[in-house]
Scaffold this active site. Sequence first.
Site, PDB file in Angstrom:
ATOM      1  CB  SER A  51       5.959  -2.027   4.499  1.00 31.91           C
ATOM      2  OG  SER A  51       5.630  -3.166   3.775  1.00 31.91           O
TER       3      SER A  51
ATOM      4  CG  HIS B 278       6.101  -0.642  -0.181  1.00 39.52           C
ATOM      5  ND1 HIS B 278       7.459  -0.748  -0.061  1.00 39.52           N
ATOM      6  CD2 HIS B 278       5.602  -1.547   0.709  1.00 39.52           C
ATOM      7  CE1 HIS B 278       7.762  -1.665   0.851  1.00 39.52           C
ATOM      8  NE2 HIS B 278       6.650  -2.158   1.328  1.00 39.52           N
TER       9      HIS B 278
END
Length: 194
Positions: free
Chosen positions: A98, A123
């Site tokens: 992330s 993501h």
Amino acid sequence: MSLVPIVVEQTNRGERSYDIYSRLLKDRIIVLSDEINDVTASLVVAQMLFLEAEDPDKDIQLYINSPGGSVTAGFAIYDTMQYVKPDVSTICIGMAASMGAFLLAAGAKGKRFALPNSEIMIHQPLGGARGQATDIKIHAEQIIKIKNKLNRILSERTGQPFEKIERDTERDFFMSAEEAKAYGIVDEVMERRK
């Protein structure tokens, strides 16, 4: 309870003890090994500013083993990495997920590394809202703006087309160190220190 090793060094004035992170900082090494939040971001930012003041021409090494975390805290680190004069080299150890992967890609071009068994995951940002419908709509629009900004920067940092970044970040997208190199998140998979 967190245990932090102590390092003892001999000096001409006797012994001096440091916690391991302070000792690493003397060698211009910062370790980000936790969730990215306001506290960890403040620590990383302060260390980068300190190292810039110490020597603005010598690289800083940022070791990353992080599950990600707050986008705003991550942007504080990202902006400081771009702001300080020294190049910030990034090294993935373990996992950069992330916002951790975003910061890994944000290192100075040619100085972004991953160790062979590390994993990288990108993501879209996560968020949630409660309250009145109008407020929920405002928050949803803000998350979409942030998503587009993250994707644009990731596209610039990796050389991947924006549309590919959009598709790949739609869900969790895991990469090995070699796959992250091919993707452009890191420049080299490093097995041994040079």
